[in-house]
Design a protein around this motif. Structure first.
Motif, mmCIF file in Angstrom:
data_model
loop_
_atom_site.group_PDB
_atom_site.id
_atom_site.type_symbol
_atom_site.label_atom_id
_atom_site.label_comp_id
_atom_site.label_asym_id
_atom_site.label_seq_id
_atom_site.Cartn_x
_atom_site.Cartn_y
_atom_site.Cartn_z
ATOM 1 N N TYR A 80 -3.455 62.169 53.161
ATOM 2 C CA TYR A 80 -3.982 61.000 53.877
ATOM 3 C C TYR A 80 -3.403 60.917 55.285
ATOM 4 C CZ TYR A 80 -4.784 56.056 54.917
ATOM 5 O OH TYR A 80 -5.152 54.879 55.505
ATOM 6 N N SER A 81 -2.094 61.156 55.397
ATOM 7 C CA SER A 81 -1.445 61.101 56.715
ATOM 8 C C SER A 81 -1.969 62.201 57.625
ATOM 9 C CB SER A 81 0.074 61.231 56.554
ATOM 10 O OG SER A 81 0.573 60.225 55.729
ATOM 11 N N SER A 97 -6.849 52.661 50.953
ATOM 12 C CA SER A 97 -5.655 52.668 51.805
ATOM 13 C C SER A 97 -4.393 52.267 51.054
ATOM 14 C CB SER A 97 -5.824 51.770 53.037
ATOM 15 O OG SER A 97 -6.721 52.337 53.932
ATOM 16 N N GLU A 98 -4.433 51.245 50.281
ATOM 17 C CA GLU A 98 -3.234 50.816 49.549
ATOM 18 C C GLU A 98 -3.637 50.437 48.118
ATOM 19 O OE1 GLU A 98 -1.303 47.658 51.531
ATOM 20 O OE2 GLU A 98 -0.810 48.842 53.307
ATOM 21 N N MET A 101 -8.861 57.367 48.952
ATOM 22 C CA MET A 101 -7.632 56.850 49.559
ATOM 23 C C MET A 101 -7.936 56.200 50.896
ATOM 24 S SD MET A 101 -4.438 56.607 48.928
ATOM 25 C CE MET A 101 -2.884 56.292 49.755
ATOM 26 N N GLN A 138 1.024 61.204 43.903
ATOM 27 C CA GLN A 138 0.916 60.180 44.940
ATOM 28 C C GLN A 138 1.497 60.674 46.261
ATOM 29 O OE1 GLN A 138 2.835 56.754 43.304
ATOM 30 N NE2 GLN A 138 1.194 56.325 41.836
ATOM 31 N N LEU A 139 2.610 61.421 46.175
ATOM 32 C CA LEU A 139 3.226 61.958 47.389
ATOM 33 C C LEU A 139 2.312 62.961 48.077
ATOM 34 C CD1 LEU A 139 5.795 62.098 49.167
ATOM 35 C CD2 LEU A 139 6.587 63.942 47.692
ATOM 36 N N GLY A 171 -0.533 61.155 49.592
ATOM 37 C CA GLY A 171 -0.083 60.457 50.798
ATOM 38 C C GLY A 171 0.037 61.392 51.985
ATOM 39 N N HIS A 172 0.529 62.617 51.726
ATOM 40 C CA HIS A 172 0.612 63.607 52.811
ATOM 41 C C HIS A 172 -0.781 63.987 53.325
ATOM 42 C CE1 HIS A 172 4.885 65.080 51.535
ATOM 43 N NE2 HIS A 172 4.885 63.899 52.120
#
Length: 480
Positions: free
Chosen positions: A98-99, A68-69, A64, A91-92, A95-96
């Motif tokens: 990754y953040s 990134s995208e 990721m 994905q959620l 994303g968490h």
């Protein structure tokens, strides 16, 4: 091929042909989009060859970070067992993660705490000065001579709380005054001034309010001291080289003004030199006047020690060294103050060069020495970390062994308890069977079995009594 044929044979009509092609493509775009969005048509064009899931969350996070995208259209329809809902949940979660990876850095090297601490420290300085002036004015009506004797705000507030009514001050209070002002002559001067003071009398309720407010100012001052120590410890962890070069407070102000240590490391030396003097810079550019020579680094002791003609030169040199120190702190794995100490020595040598003309050492020589010392420090730190890790692993191993031993002991005790419970049951069962066999066996020689249950013995006794009674009645009847 048609386009190339037209291009080579009909060069003059190329532009018109290109316009027609673009128009045709524009008309076909909605159809292409519709075919892509429809799963059935999409299957005719694209087929899934293989799907390899991530082995762990760490590998997913690395991918990721690399990508990134990314957009996966119809992915849930191509993979068996994967629904759109589960894919969105995955994905959620990714994303968490990754953040968190982007936001969560090493806790010991987070510069956000430094930014908040230095901002609070500056605010406390302003508030303490304002409140101390209020105490001076308020208590000055009663004891105006104390302002001239004691100039420090913190000491003045402590004295105002300690003295209270000046008329009650006596020789016995001299020891307490000396403890506060740390000077016997000053304590004696305060005692003498209280006896001949020109101040007005004050009521007890006013004194209570003054003492209460003085206590608040004292507590704020003490909290400020603790906050400054906290700031020093954080700066030694986050930016040790910058702290050793320019000081913890000035270094923290530079980090706060830049927004982060990373931003400060990205700035060139010319920007660091005037950081904090933006208003003066733009005013000078607007009026075509002289640009400022320094900003926040003016609070460093080096610029104060330099002569007036050398202030601009030393500020430029100091900004250069600050940039080097901030980059070392930002990108080094193990924080160390070795480079900061060496850079400070270079600034000292440059100051001496401006005053005496003694040539300083070359930067290459100094950095080679710093590298040798820094490698030794890093090796020592790594050795300590390895020792700590070994101790931690030993403790973990002992804990696991103790848990395993406790579990085994518990299992053995449970087995023993089960065995003990089973044996009495078997004995009882055997005994019961023996009693039943004894009850069913026929009488031998007119004698009953010795071992009989209580209930059976009772029943048999009652039967014999009935038989005896019947015999007796029959005998009586015969006699009659």
């Amino acid at each position: 091929m048609v386009l190339l044929h037209v291009l080579f044979e009909h060069a003059a009509g190329y532009a018109l042909f290109a316009v027609r092609e673009v128009e045709e493509i524009g008309l076909l775009l909605p159809q292409v989009e519709e075919s892509v969005l429809t799963v059935g048509k999409f299957h005719n064009v694209v087929k899934l060859v293989a799907f390899s899931p991530f082995k762990s969350a760490q590998s997913a996070l690395e991918n990721m970070n690399a990508v990134s995208e990314g957009i996966r259209l119809h992915f849930h329809a191509l993979v068996k067992g994967l629904t759109a809902q589960s894919a969105s949940k995955a994905q959620l979660g990714l994303g968490h993660s990754y953040s968190r990876a982007k936001v969560k850095f090493n806790v010991n090297r987070v510069d956000n705490m430094i930014i908040q601490s230095i901002s609070l420290l500056d605010q406390l300085d302003k508030d303490i000065n304002t409140f101390s002036m209020r105490v001076r004015e308020w208590y000055g009506y009663h004891f105006p001579e104390l302002i001239k004797i004691v100039s420090e705000n913190y000491t003045y507030c402590r004295l105002a709380k300690f003295i209270g009514n000046r008329k009650e001050l006596s020789e016995e209070s001299l020891e307490g005054l000396e403890e506060i002002v740390m000077d016997g002559a000053k304590a004696q001067a305060i005692l003498e001034a209280s006896r001949s003071s020109m101040g007005m009398d004050i009521s007890p309720i006013d004194l209570i309010n003054i003492e209460s407010f003085s206590s608040r100012v004292i507590s704020l001052s003490e909290y400020r001291k603790g906050l400054q120590e906290y700031l020093r410890s954080k700066m030694s962890q986050v930016a040790p080289s910058l702290s050793a070069l320019i000081g913890e407070v000035v270094g923290a102000r530079l980090i706060s003004h830049a927004g982060s240590l990373t931003n400060l490391a990205k700035y060139p030396a010319s920007t660091v030199q005037i950081l904090g003097a933006e208003k003066a810079l733009f005013r000078a550019l607007k009026t075509r006047g002289n640009t400022p020579k320094y900003g926040l680094i003016f609070h460093s002791t080096f610029i104060g020690r330099a002569a007036a003609k050398n202030k601009g030169r030393i500020s430029r040199y100091l900004a250069n060294k600050c940039t080097i120190a901030s980059r070392i702190d930002c990108f080094s794995e193990v924080p160390t103050s070795v480079f900061g100490d060496k850079l400070r020595e270079q600034v000292e040598e440059r100051l001496a060069f401006y005053e005496t003309g003694e040539p300083p050492r070359k930067n290459l020589e100094v950095m080679k020495e710093a590298m040798v010392e820094a490698n030794e420090v890093v090796a020592e730190v790594k050795r300590k970390q390895e020792k700590k890790e070994k101790k931690r692993k030993k403790r973990e191993k002992r804990r696991l062994e103790a848990l395993a031993a406790a579990a085994e002991e518990m299992e053995n005790s449970v087995q023993e308890a089960e065995e003990n419970n089973i044996e009495p049951k078997k004995k009882k069962k055997k005994k019961k069977e023996q009693e039943q066999e004894a009850a069913t066996e026929p009488e031998e020689n007119g004698l009953e079995e010795e071992v009989l249950p209580k209930k059976k013995r009772k029943v048999m006794g009652e039967a014999t009594l009935l038989e005896k009674k019947k015999k007796k009645k029959a005998k009586d009847l015969e006699e009659d």
